[in-house]
Scaffold this motif. Structure first.
Motif, short mmCIF file in Angstrom:
data_model
loop_
_atom_site.label_atom_id
_atom_site.label_comp_id
_atom_site.label_asym_id
_atom_site.label_seq_id
_atom_site.Cartn_x
_atom_site.Cartn_y
_atom_site.Cartn_z
N GLU A 190 0.85 -1.05 0.15
CA GLU A 190 0.12 0.46 0.15
C GLU A 190 0.86 1.28 0.33
O GLU A 190 0.24 1.88 -0.87
CB GLU A 190 -1.18 0.15 0.60
CG GLU A 190 -1.89 1.18 1.29
CD GLU A 190 -2.92 1.38 0.07
OE1 GLU A 190 -3.66 2.52 0.03
OE2 GLU A 190 -2.83 0.53 -0.06
N ASP A 191 1.83 0.77 0.89
CA ASP A 191 2.76 2.44 0.85
C ASP A 191 3.49 2.40 -0.81
O ASP A 191 3.42 3.77 -0.70
CB ASP A 191 4.41 1.83 1.70
CG ASP A 191 3.11 1.82 2.73
OD1 ASP A 191 2.51 2.68 3.12
OD2 ASP A 191 4.13 2.37 3.76
N ARG A 192 4.05 1.40 -0.99
CA ARG A 192 4.23 1.75 -2.57
C ARG A 192 3.43 2.40 -3.44
O ARG A 192 3.78 3.19 -4.41
CB ARG A 192 4.80 0.41 -2.55
CG ARG A 192 6.60 -0.08 -2.45
CD ARG A 192 7.09 -1.53 -2.81
NE ARG A 192 7.95 -1.61 -2.73
CZ ARG A 192 9.61 -0.99 -2.70
NH1 ARG A 192 9.62 0.39 -3.48
NH2 ARG A 192 10.50 -1.13 -1.79
N ARG A 193 2.16 1.59 -3.89
CA ARG A 193 1.06 2.34 -4.18
C ARG A 193 0.55 3.90 -4.15
O ARG A 193 0.56 4.19 -5.20
CB ARG A 193 -0.31 2.01 -4.47
CG ARG A 193 -0.42 1.72 -4.94
CD ARG A 193 -2.64 1.49 -4.45
NE ARG A 193 -3.02 1.94 -3.39
CZ ARG A 193 -3.78 2.73 -3.21
NH1 ARG A 193 -4.20 3.42 -4.54
NH2 ARG A 193 -4.38 3.34 -2.27
N ARG A 198 9.56 6.04 -1.58
CA ARG A 198 10.18 6.63 -0.30
C ARG A 198 9.08 6.42 0.78
O ARG A 198 7.69 5.73 1.23
CB ARG A 198 9.43 8.24 -0.26
CG ARG A 198 10.00 8.83 1.24
CD ARG A 198 9.92 10.56 0.20
NE ARG A 198 10.98 11.73 0.83
CZ ARG A 198 10.87 12.65 0.58
NH1 ARG A 198 10.32 13.21 -0.10
NH2 ARG A 198 11.00 13.38 2.10
N VAL A 199 9.66 6.64 2.08
CA VAL A 199 8.56 5.28 3.09
C VAL A 199 8.27 6.77 3.88
O VAL A 199 8.33 7.45 4.98
CB VAL A 199 9.55 4.75 4.56
CG1 VAL A 199 8.80 4.31 6.02
CG2 VAL A 199 10.30 3.69 3.61
N GLU A 208 -6.71 9.33 5.37
CA GLU A 208 -7.81 9.00 4.58
C GLU A 208 -8.20 9.51 3.22
O GLU A 208 -8.53 9.00 2.21
CB GLU A 208 -8.93 8.44 5.40
CG GLU A 208 -8.69 7.90 6.39
CD GLU A 208 -9.82 7.66 7.31
OE1 GLU A 208 -10.89 8.06 7.17
OE2 GLU A 208 -10.05 6.75 8.11
N LEU A 209 -7.24 10.97 2.46
CA LEU A 209 -7.13 10.86 1.65
C LEU A 209 -7.53 10.84 -0.01
O LEU A 209 -5.87 10.09 0.19
CB LEU A 209 -6.87 12.89 1.70
CG LEU A 209 -7.71 13.86 2.38
CD1 LEU A 209 -6.78 14.84 2.39
CD2 LEU A 209 -9.11 14.54 2.44
N TRP A 210 -7.39 10.65 -1.03
CA TRP A 210 -7.21 10.25 -2.14
C TRP A 210 -5.77 11.95 -1.65
O TRP A 210 -5.76 13.05 -2.31
CB TRP A 210 -7.76 10.73 -2.84
CG TRP A 210 -6.60 10.36 -4.32
CD1 TRP A 210 -6.81 12.09 -5.26
CD2 TRP A 210 -6.49 9.75 -4.90
NE1 TRP A 210 -6.39 11.60 -6.22
CE2 TRP A 210 -5.67 10.30 -6.30
CE3 TRP A 210 -6.10 8.73 -5.21
CZ2 TRP A 210 -4.66 9.92 -6.96
CZ3 TRP A 210 -5.25 7.55 -6.10
CH2 TRP A 210 -4.60 8.58 -7.48
N LEU A 211 -4.15 10.91 -1.91
CA LEU A 211 -2.97 12.03 -2.02
C LEU A 211 -2.61 12.01 -3.70
O LEU A 211 -1.77 13.38 -3.55
CB LEU A 211 -2.26 11.07 -1.47
CG LEU A 211 -2.02 11.57 0.31
CD1 LEU A 211 -1.67 10.50 0.68
CD2 LEU A 211 -2.25 12.73 0.45
N GLY A 212 -3.27 11.94 -4.45
CA GLY A 212 -2.15 12.03 -5.88
C GLY A 212 -2.88 13.66 -5.98
O GLY A 212 -1.61 13.75 -7.15
#
Length: 367
Positions: A190-193, A198-199, A208-212
């Motif tokens: 999920e983090d990579r997606r 970057r960690v 919980e927002l869409w961060l795109g």
């Protein structure tokens, strides 16, 4: 070891569920709420007498299921990702396998005796991702006395999820270790997606927002805000909201005077402006102006396409500033304000933001 294949073919399922039922009137005698009584596994529920509830990866459609009866315990095959075992005794001589809706029944030749049942599955995480079924199943029966259910093998995130949801017996240390490992893999994927290589800090991971949208607008700002304190978040949110309202021509609207005063003073937002739906009462009462959408963004408060109605994006920034999580408040308000500025002005807005809040150290993406 004698083997009899009872079923080998597609079974139509709905709601990711198939049922083995013994009797004639399933909905009169079968209580699905009891399926997981006293169990540790969450894939094959044997808590309801005379029935088995099977979790399927595919939500709706045909999936390949093989059912076989053995004279003695068969070996566990390496080709299966998930393996669980339960005990089962038919309640009648009539045993069928069917999808949850019961539209098509598959009779199973299972003489009345006590069985051990092994439910094997593969492709749960890939289910519903391809035109053809990616998941497949094997259900094995052999005579055996009753024994507690057990998880023999667990590898997928879907299996881990259902084991957690349906479990009614505490996990053993070994099961806990397996579950922790699967959860860790889930989190890494999920983090990579969401964030690439970057960690993220836990604070950003929990948003919980869409961060795109913020990544398309200014990824460095996202990382900088993730490391900032609550006071900075709130300050950024109020500042961005005021800019959005000004650009949209709403800072002269008398009806918004209480909200504007709260934003300028940093005092609590008065009602109804603290409610995220308040703006519906105002959106049609103000003049409309438009700008093109910033490329790569998709934030849609009202289902617009490539044109942003500035007032419909500026008004929600008021209540966004009050979000209980200050990081979410900052990110959500900055995205809304940037969209109000449009593709020709949002970079100037961001430059002003960085200058106004020098405590936001510019974090280089990928560092």
């Amino acid at each position: 070891m004698g083997t009899v294949v009872l079923l080998d073919g597609p079974v139509f399922v709905t709601y990711s569920t198939a049922i083995v039922f013994s009797g004639t009137e399933m909905y009169d005698s079968y209580d699905p709420d009891r399926s997981w009584d006293g169990q540790r596994n969450g894939l094959c529920g044997a808590g309801a007498p005379g029935a088995l509830q099977l979790v399927i990866g595919t939500h709706t459609g045909e999936v390949p299921i093989v059912v076989a009866r053995y004279s003695s315990e068969p070996p566990v095959e390496d080709r299966w990702d998930e393996v669980v075992e339960v005990s089962f005794e038919p309640a009648s001589a009539e045993v069928t396998l069917l999808g949850l809706d019961g539209s098509e029944e598959h009779p199973l030749d299972l003489p009345r005796t006590r069985y051990r049942v092994r439910y094997c599955a593969s492709g749960l995480d890939q289910a519903d991702t391809t035109p053809e079924p990616a998941d497949r199943y094997l259900l094995q029966f052999w005579p055996a006395p009753p024994a507690p259910d057990r998880i023999v093998r667990q590898t997928s995130s879907q299996a881990a999820y259902w084991h957690r949801v349906h479990r009614q017996i505490p996990m053993s240390p070994a099961e806990q270790a397996t579950d922790d490992m699967v959860r860790s893999r889930e989190q890494e994927r999920e983090d990579r997606r969401r964030f690439g290589d970057r960690v993220p800090p836990e604070r950003l991971r929990a948003v919980e927002l869409w961060l795109g949208d913020i990544q398309a607008i200014d990824a460095d700002l996202m990382w900088a805000l993730a490391e900032a304190d609550d006071e900075t978040h709130r300050g950024v949110a109020r500042w961005a909201a005021l800019r959005a309202l000004h650009v949209a021509g709403l800072d002269r609207e008398p009806a918004l005077t209480p909200a504007l005063a709260a934003l300028r003073s940093g005092s609590p937002m008065p009602k109804p402006f603290d409610q995220h739906t308040f703006w519906y009462a105002y959106k049609d009462a103000v003049p409309d102006t438009f700008v093109p959408r910033i490329p790569g963004t998709a934030f849609l408060p009202e289902g617009d396409d490539e044109i942003v109605k500035q007032q419909w994006y500026a008004l929600p920034t008021i209540s966004s500033t009050t979000h209980p999580d200050s990081l979410t408040a900052a990110l959500e308000t900055v995205v809304g304000a940037a969209l109000v500025h449009g593709p020709d002005q949002y970079r100037e807005f961001l430059r002003d933001l960085w200058q106004t809040f020098p405590q936001l150290h510019h974090v280089t993406a990928g560092s």
